[in-house]
Design an enzyme around this catalytic site. Structure first.
Site, PDB file in Angstrom:
ATOM      1  N   GLU A  71     -59.605 -83.893  -6.004  1.00 42.06           N
ATOM      2  CA  GLU A  71     -58.577 -83.389  -7.108  1.00 42.06           C
ATOM      3  C   GLU A  71     -57.236 -83.265  -6.288  1.00 42.06           C
ATOM      4  O   GLU A  71     -56.697 -82.183  -5.926  1.00 42.06           O
ATOM      5  CB  GLU A  71     -58.831 -82.353  -7.561  1.00 42.06           C
ATOM      6  CG  GLU A  71     -60.149 -82.257  -8.682  1.00 42.06           C
ATOM      7  CD  GLU A  71     -60.206 -81.295  -9.646  1.00 42.06           C
ATOM      8  OE1 GLU A  71     -59.467 -80.191  -9.511  1.00 42.06           O
ATOM      9  OE2 GLU A  71     -61.289 -81.321 -10.379  1.00 42.06           O
TER      10      GLU A  71
ATOM     11  N   GLU B 206     -67.111 -84.733 -11.272  1.00 44.02           N
ATOM     12  CA  GLU B 206     -67.088 -83.065 -11.638  1.00 44.02           C
ATOM     13  C   GLU B 206     -66.588 -82.920 -13.077  1.00 44.02           C
ATOM     14  O   GLU B 206     -65.516 -83.697 -13.571  1.00 44.02           O
ATOM     15  CB  GLU B 206     -66.077 -82.471 -10.877  1.00 44.02           C
ATOM     16  CG  GLU B 206     -65.872 -81.046 -10.602  1.00 44.02           C
ATOM     17  CD  GLU B 206     -65.023 -80.264 -10.161  1.00 44.02           C
ATOM     18  OE1 GLU B 206     -64.800 -80.553  -8.787  1.00 44.02           O
ATOM     19  OE2 GLU B 206     -64.235 -79.433 -10.594  1.00 44.02           O
TER      20      GLU B 206
END
Ligand code: IDC
Length: 420
Positions: A187, A308
């Site tokens: 991320e 995720e």
């Protein structure tokens, strides 16, 4: 934007790894270790019938992740939590239970770099990473070596300076092991973390990962590359002007192809169903922030890996939304513009006291590996359907399939109910 996010291996190999992954130091120590580590030439033997024995080395072909035989492959499993908070959840016993009982075929090994993770205890974390990679190899499942950056969100920040030696070390150690996948940065986020910055980072780290594979003549391993805004602006490499903070999240933008020039790379998408869904209107456009609509199209343009996802809000806590998670997973099963099958890992297999954890608090110290939360129960059922062929009407309900022709959220439902 309206802050939608704030958004085995044989025994001999194992013992070899444990010695190599031992002492503490980090930084220069790691650079030196990586330099001196002999490139592994071990032949891997995975349990017969295991996922890795069946599929072998993975390869991106166009939009689709494929196995060694060139057949489409879809992996489904879990991500660990940052193990600095719950290391006792990850043992050979717990992971074997996940494989045998929950039918996972992949485990993402989330090694936080900050927040008390790698940077605080480099060699302890390195040892833990190697231990878990070895366990996954022994059980014949895939694993993701996740360099879990989060705050700060720029992968080139000097605080993440060990990335290159870390990946060099891991790839020399595991070169040619088909169960090992690399996620170079979790991320990227913040206005600094544009696609230009992420690709500069990728162009630095991926050659380190590929080099040992080249030297032993093995196929390059699968590398998962992060995308801007917490892995949400997935097509930033394909268009001009998709970056965090410019309020142009999902609008059509002019083409500008700046994809990575590596032969086995896949782009990351993450979602948390209670936060990332039909979204909200803007500028009079009713579905301006519709994540489903955006990703339906992107899946026809880029190969994607969802390393995720959560059923909750982006905080990892709060409301659980199984219907909206169903919708995403249906999309991953092929309901998208590319008919792409997307692999997915749930956040998280842990007993942390938050709604996204699969186990209730204190389960791990009691070795209560099946002591599920609401989220854990849902994921367990989904895995049983997707990886084990079970029938379960309580998950992946047909009415939750996203229909791109229904522009406005629930419009089709409304239209359907109007019909006589
Ligand atoms: C969260 C954990 C939480 C922990 C926090 C630390 O769930 O227990 O306190 O990290 O920063 C992500 C991140 C992932 C987050 C998760 C939930 O990749 O590290 O974990 N999340 O917020 N992206 C979206 C959500």
């Amino acid at each position: 934007m309206n802050k939608i996010f704030k958004s085995l291996v044989g025994a001999s190999l194992c013992s070899l790894m444990l010695t190599a992954c031992g002492s503490d130091g980090g930084g220069e120590f790691l650079v030196q270790q990586a330099q001196n580590l002999p490139i592994n030439k071990t032949k891997y033997e995975y349990p017969s019938g295991s996922p890795v024995a069946q599929h072998g080395a993975l390869k991106v072909n166009g939009l689709q992740l494929c196995d060694a035989a060139g057949k489409p492959v879809q992996l489904a499993g879990f991500s660990t939590m940052g193990w600095q908070w719950c290391e006792n959840c990850y043992t050979e016993e717990s992971i074997k239970n996940l494989v045998d009982d929950w039918h996972i075929n992949i485990l993402r090994l989330a090694m936080y770099v900050e927040e008390g993770g790698y940077n605080k205890r480099p060699n302890h974390n390195l040892a833990e990473m190697c231990k878990l990679v070895d366990i996954c190899g022994k059980l014949g499942i895939y694993c993701i070596v996740d360099w879990h950056i989060l705050t700060p969100g720029n992968p080139l920040d000097p605080i993440y300076g060990d990335a290159a030696p870390f990946f060099k070390y891991m790839s020399r150690k595991y070169a040619g092991a088909p169960h090992v996948i690399f996620e170079i940065c979790n991320e990227p986020n913040g206005t600094e973390a544009t696609w230009e910055v992420i690709s500069e980072y990728a162009n630095k780290v991926i050659p380190e990962i590929y080099a040992p594979y080249d030297s032993i003549g093995a196929q390059h391993p699968l590398v998962i590359c992060g995308t801007p805004q917490w892995d949400q602006l997935v097509d930033a490499s394909l268009v001009k002007g998709r970056y965090q903070g410019n309020e142009m999240d999902f609008v059509d933008l002019p083409a500008d192809d700046r994809r990575l020039k590596f032969d086995n790379v896949i782009y990351t998408f993450h979602f948390y169903a209670s936060s990332h869904n039909e979204g909200s209107p803007k500028d009079g456009v009713e579905d301006y922030y519709n994540f489903y609509k955006y990703m339906y199209k992107v899946l026809g343009q880029l190969p994607v890996f969802c390393s995720e996802y959560g059923l909750t809000e982006a905080s990892g806590d709060g409301n659980i939304d199984t219907d909206r998670t169903d919708k995403w997973i249906h999309m991953f099963m092929g309901n998208n513009a590319g008919n792409q099958k997307v692999s997915f890992c749930n956040w998280s297999y842990s007993d942390k006291d938050e709604k996204s954890a699969a186990l209730k608090p204190f389960s791990c110290s009691r070795k209560a590996w099946n002591n599920t939360t609401k989220s854990g129960e849902y994921v367990r059922r989904v895995l049983n359907v997707v990886n084990n062929g079970a029938t379960d009407p309580t998950v992946l309900k047909p009415e939750n399939v996203y229909k791109p022709e229904c522009k406005v959220a629930n419009a089709c439902k409304a239209e359907e109910t109007k019909k006589p």
